[in-house]
Design a protein around this motif. Structure first.
Motif, short mmCIF file in Angstrom:
data_model
loop_
_atom_site.label_atom_id
_atom_site.label_comp_id
_atom_site.label_asym_id
_atom_site.label_seq_id
_atom_site.Cartn_x
_atom_site.Cartn_y
_atom_site.Cartn_z
N PRO A 52 -5.24 3.41 4.30
CA PRO A 52 -5.39 4.43 5.34
C PRO A 52 -6.87 4.77 5.53
CG PRO A 52 -3.82 5.11 3.64
CD PRO A 52 -4.47 3.88 3.14
N ALA A 77 -1.46 -15.76 10.53
CA ALA A 77 -0.57 -14.64 10.84
C ALA A 77 -1.17 -13.35 10.28
CB ALA A 77 0.79 -14.89 10.20
N GLY A 118 -13.26 -17.84 15.69
CA GLY A 118 -14.40 -17.83 14.76
C GLY A 118 -14.29 -16.63 13.84
N THR A 119 -15.18 -16.57 12.85
CA THR A 119 -15.15 -15.38 11.98
C THR A 119 -15.80 -14.21 12.73
OG1 THR A 119 -17.21 -16.01 10.96
CG2 THR A 119 -15.24 -16.70 9.83
N ILE A 169 -10.45 -11.84 18.89
CA ILE A 169 -11.31 -12.60 17.99
C ILE A 169 -10.55 -12.82 16.68
CG2 ILE A 169 -13.45 -12.55 16.63
CD1 ILE A 169 -14.70 -10.83 18.82
N TYR A 191 -7.98 -5.78 10.17
CA TYR A 191 -8.33 -6.29 8.84
C TYR A 191 -9.43 -7.35 8.89
CZ TYR A 191 -7.74 -8.75 4.42
OH TYR A 191 -7.96 -9.37 3.23
N GLY A 192 -9.37 -8.24 9.92
CA GLY A 192 -10.35 -9.32 10.04
C GLY A 192 -11.78 -8.81 10.21
N MET A 226 4.31 2.89 9.84
CA MET A 226 4.85 1.53 9.85
C MET A 226 6.31 1.52 10.28
SD MET A 226 3.35 0.35 6.20
CE MET A 226 3.92 -1.33 6.25
N ASN A 253 -3.94 -7.90 14.10
CA ASN A 253 -2.81 -8.72 14.46
C ASN A 253 -1.53 -7.87 14.53
OD1 ASN A 253 -0.81 -10.67 14.69
ND2 ASN A 253 -1.87 -12.15 13.43
N ASP A 254 -0.99 -7.50 13.37
CA ASP A 254 0.27 -6.74 13.37
C ASP A 254 0.18 -5.46 14.20
OD1 ASP A 254 1.31 -8.60 11.67
OD2 ASP A 254 0.98 -7.43 9.85
N TYR A 267 -0.62 -9.51 8.29
CA TYR A 267 -0.20 -9.17 6.92
C TYR A 267 1.31 -9.32 6.75
CZ TYR A 267 -0.99 -6.70 2.51
OH TYR A 267 -1.11 -6.36 1.20
N LYS A 272 -4.96 -19.74 13.71
CA LYS A 272 -3.59 -19.33 13.98
C LYS A 272 -3.02 -18.48 12.85
CE LYS A 272 -2.15 -22.97 17.11
NZ LYS A 272 -1.16 -23.97 17.40
N PRO A 303 0.81 -1.22 0.00
CA PRO A 303 0.00 0.00 0.00
C PRO A 303 0.85 1.27 0.00
CG PRO A 303 -0.90 -1.59 1.53
CD PRO A 303 0.41 -2.14 1.09
N ARG A 361 -6.29 -2.48 5.30
CA ARG A 361 -5.44 -2.52 4.10
C ARG A 361 -5.29 -1.18 3.40
NH1 ARG A 361 -4.01 -6.21 6.32
NH2 ARG A 361 -4.04 -8.41 5.69
N GLY A 364 -10.02 -9.16 14.83
CA GLY A 364 -9.36 -9.36 13.54
C GLY A 364 -8.16 -8.45 13.31
N GLY A 371 -14.58 -9.85 7.59
CA GLY A 371 -15.77 -10.49 8.14
C GLY A 371 -17.01 -9.61 8.07
P1 NAP Z 1 -3.43 -8.14 10.00
O1 NAP Z 1 -2.13 -7.98 10.67
O2 NAP Z 1 -3.44 -8.35 8.54
O3 NAP Z 1 -4.20 -9.33 10.74
C1 NAP Z 1 -5.51 -9.63 10.43
C2 NAP Z 1 -5.92 -10.85 11.25
O4 NAP Z 1 -7.32 -11.01 11.04
C3 NAP Z 1 -5.25 -12.14 10.80
O5 NAP Z 1 -4.29 -12.54 11.76
C4 NAP Z 1 -6.40 -13.16 10.64
O6 NAP Z 1 -6.15 -14.27 11.49
C5 NAP Z 1 -7.62 -12.38 11.12
N1 NAP Z 1 -8.80 -12.57 10.25
C6 NAP Z 1 -8.83 -12.67 8.91
N2 NAP Z 1 -10.08 -12.81 8.49
C7 NAP Z 1 -10.87 -12.83 9.60
C8 NAP Z 1 -12.28 -12.97 9.81
N3 NAP Z 1 -13.14 -13.12 8.80
N4 NAP Z 1 -12.73 -12.93 11.08
C9 NAP Z 1 -11.87 -12.77 12.11
N5 NAP Z 1 -10.55 -12.65 11.97
C10 NAP Z 1 -10.05 -12.68 10.72
O7 NAP Z 1 -4.38 -6.87 10.26
P2 NAP Z 1 -4.09 -5.51 11.03
O8 NAP Z 1 -3.73 -5.77 12.45
O9 NAP Z 1 -5.29 -4.66 10.72
O10 NAP Z 1 -2.79 -4.92 10.35
C11 NAP Z 1 -2.76 -4.36 9.05
C12 NAP Z 1 -1.52 -4.80 8.30
O11 NAP Z 1 -1.55 -4.27 6.97
C13 NAP Z 1 -0.23 -4.30 8.94
O12 NAP Z 1 0.81 -5.22 8.72
C14 NAP Z 1 0.03 -3.04 8.15
O13 NAP Z 1 1.40 -2.65 8.18
C15 NAP Z 1 -0.37 -3.51 6.76
N6 NAP Z 1 -0.58 -2.32 5.94
C16 NAP Z 1 -1.71 -1.58 6.09
C17 NAP Z 1 -1.84 -0.40 5.40
C18 NAP Z 1 -3.00 0.51 5.57
O14 NAP Z 1 -2.98 1.55 4.95
N7 NAP Z 1 -3.99 0.14 6.37
C19 NAP Z 1 -0.83 0.01 4.56
C20 NAP Z 1 0.31 -0.78 4.43
C21 NAP Z 1 0.39 -1.95 5.13
P3 NAP Z 1 -6.89 -15.67 11.19
O15 NAP Z 1 -6.45 -16.07 9.81
O16 NAP Z 1 -6.41 -16.59 12.27
O17 NAP Z 1 -8.34 -15.40 11.26
#
Ligand code: NAP
Length: 459
Positions: free
Chosen positions: A344, A421, A441-442, A415, A307-308, A256, A383-384, A423, A419, A208, A342, A381, A312
């Motif tokens: 801003p 991970a 769960g979802t 939630i 993101y999750g 980041m 993680n990072d 992004y 397991k 992104p 995913r 949902g 979801g």
């Molecule tokens: P994440 O690190 O991508 O983690 C999302 C988690 O959601 C996953 O571990 C997944 O675990 C769970 N998940 C997926 N689908 C689901 C569902 N239907 N129900 C429940 N859980 C679900 O998300 P984040 O913490 O939001 O972090 C965003 C990441 O994107 C960061 O690494 C960031 O640097 C990167 N990024 C974002 C942007 C932006 O502009 N937002 C830009 C650049 C990079 P399970 O598979 O076990 O469910």
């Protein structure tokens, strides 16, 4: 009043609409209005093009507009929120490609160009072409069409050699002032390969930011070509996109903790992602009923969406749950990490769509100090953005990225489906911590169950 004066007045109105639109987009309260203003500006700029003298083939222009407008209308209507980054990459690539096409046509017209015009056309062509091929690679990766990150041996050396060759061939075009077709072809071919080769090793987590960088470059290319065509609307639109894109790129890279140079030249690779120290502790599961009672009888809850929640489509259920908790006397706040999801503002848009009031939504800096006085941090949902390794593990690829300190809360409920991970592909010690409970769960289904139990507990 001549047609030229009318065109320039219209372009002034277009510039105002773009700037006011962009300003309005800076707040979720006025963002929709901003998009409409900027859209009206774009329609006006397009219509004014027809008034230019000697525009040539109007039928072709109408066909191109109908095709482009139709396709973007359809894709804009059907795209899923989580697929938005690749959509932006594709549109952005088309902008860069259009600027490059203008440069190619101008340079190959067979006319002798003033050095300034030739230099700007060539620079615009270079930047636009890199943005075009780079954005297409970014699109292919995010869409899952291109799964691997390809890293050539001596990748950075290859990048530098390719960049040098492209720049030298560009200098050749400017020096010739009337370049041969083959010379122009070689220049654009090199720039195309350069854009693709730079982008191929970059991993999904950084993508992104790269898209935003290409967006800024596209703006710059459009601005240069506006100068070449003597078209003020193109110059202004290019400058607005270029500067907004640059600011956004900086903000994302800072959120980041990844300098742009690291994103481009030291990508997070698969090996780095799986590295890191072993994690102590076990995963401790909690039932929806127990989670509901922890939440229902807490004084203060902070909800952290990620993101999750977006995948979801749980935002409406999350809002319903927050209202139920508030009715039961629980203080509820939402904490938003700047790069959660995913793109801003991803979480802000979803919560706004669900009707969560803005005064309950807090940015990282505003709320991070409050977790220590919070009974339950409910991670949905994410993680990072809640990975404490970013604060503590020097070897972690995300070390130094500001994160939401959910681990400081008395209890953390997470939630997620299993397991999986985040992004960036790295493990998260938060899930194994003593004060963390996993609710599997979802997102939508689990929150729905929790709602059911909160209702039972409150009746
Ligand atoms: P994440 O690190 O991508 O983690 C999302 C988690 O959601 C996953 O571990 C997944 O675990 C769970 N998940 C997926 N689908 C689901 C569902 N239907 N129900 C429940 N859980 C679900 O998300 P984040 O913490 O939001 O972090 C965003 C990441 O994107 C960061 O690494 C960031 O640097 C990167 N990024 C974002 C942007 C932006 O502009 N937002 C830009 C650049 C990079 P399970 O598979 O076990 O469910």
């Amino acid at each position: 009043m001549t047609v030229k004066v009318l065109i320039n007045i219209s372009y002034f109105a277009v510039a105002l609409l773009f700037i006011l639109g962009l300003k309005a987009m800076s707040s979720p309260v006025t963002a929709r209005r901003g998009i409409i203003w900027a859209g009206v500006g774009m329609v006006l700029a397009t219509l004014v093009t027809f008034a230019w003298p000697h525009m040539g083939n109007y039928a072709l222009m109408v066909i191109a507009l109908a095709l482009g407008g139709g396709l973007s209308w359809w894709s804009g209507k059907t795209v899923k929120m989580t697929d938005m980054p690749q959509m932006v990459a594709l549109y952005n690539g088309m902008g860069g490609g259009a600027a490059a096409a203008i440069a190619a046509i101008e340079l190959s017209r067979g006319e002798t160009h003033a050095p300034m015009a030739a230099a700007l056309a060539t620079m615009g062509g270079l930047i636009g072409t890199i943005s075009f091929s780079g954005s297409l690679v970014a699109f292919a990766k995010l869409q899952g069409i291109m799964r691997k990150t390809f890293r050539l041996p001596a990748q950075n050396a290859v990048n530098i050699i390719l960049a040098m060759l492209t720049i030298i061939s560009g200098f050749g075009i400017v020096a010739a002032s009337h370049a041969a077709t083959l010379q122009i072809f070689i220049f654009f071919a090199l720039a195309l390969v350069l854009g693709a080769v730079i982008t191929m090793p970059i991993g999904g987590a950084d993508m992104p930011v790269v898209i935003s960088l290409f967006n800024a470059l596209t703006g710059l290319a459009v601005g240069f070509e506006g100068y070449v065509l003597n078209n003020p609307a193109l110059i202004i639109a290019g400058i607005v996109v270029g500067s907004a894109g640059t600011l956004l790129t900086q903000l994302m890279a800072r959120a980041m903790n990844r300098p742009i140079t690291n994103i481009l030249f030291k990508p997070i690779t698969g090996e780095a992602q799986t590295g890191g120290t072993g994690i102590a502790g076990t995963l401790k599961e909690v039932s929806a009923l127990d989670a509901a009672s922890m939440l229902r009888y807490a004084q203060k809850v902070i909800i952290v969406p990620g993101y999750g929640m977006a995948v979801g489509q749980a935002q409406h259920k999350v809002k319903e749950m927050s209202v139920l908790l508030e009715e039961a006397g629980v203080g509820v706040k939402f904490a938003i990490h700047p790069v959660a999801g995913r793109m801003p503002g991803h979480m802000n848009v979803l919560l706004a769509e669900a009707g969560v009031s803005y005064d309950k939504i807090f940015d990282l800096e505003e709320i991070n100090g409050e977790f220590a006085q919070t009974d339950v941090a409910l991670v949905i949902g994410a993680n990072d953005v809640v990975n404490p390794a970013a604060r503590t593990e020097k070897s972690s690829p995300i070390y130094g990225m500001p994160v939401l300190n959910v681990d400081h809360a008395h209890t953390v409920i997470v939630i997620k489906r299993g397991k999986g991970a985040g992004y960036s592909g790295i493990e998260n010690a938060l899930f194994y911590a003593d004060n963390t409970r996993m609710l599997y769960g979802t997102a939508q289904q689990v929150v729905n169950e929790v709602i059911k139990h909160i209702k039972e507990l409150s009746s």
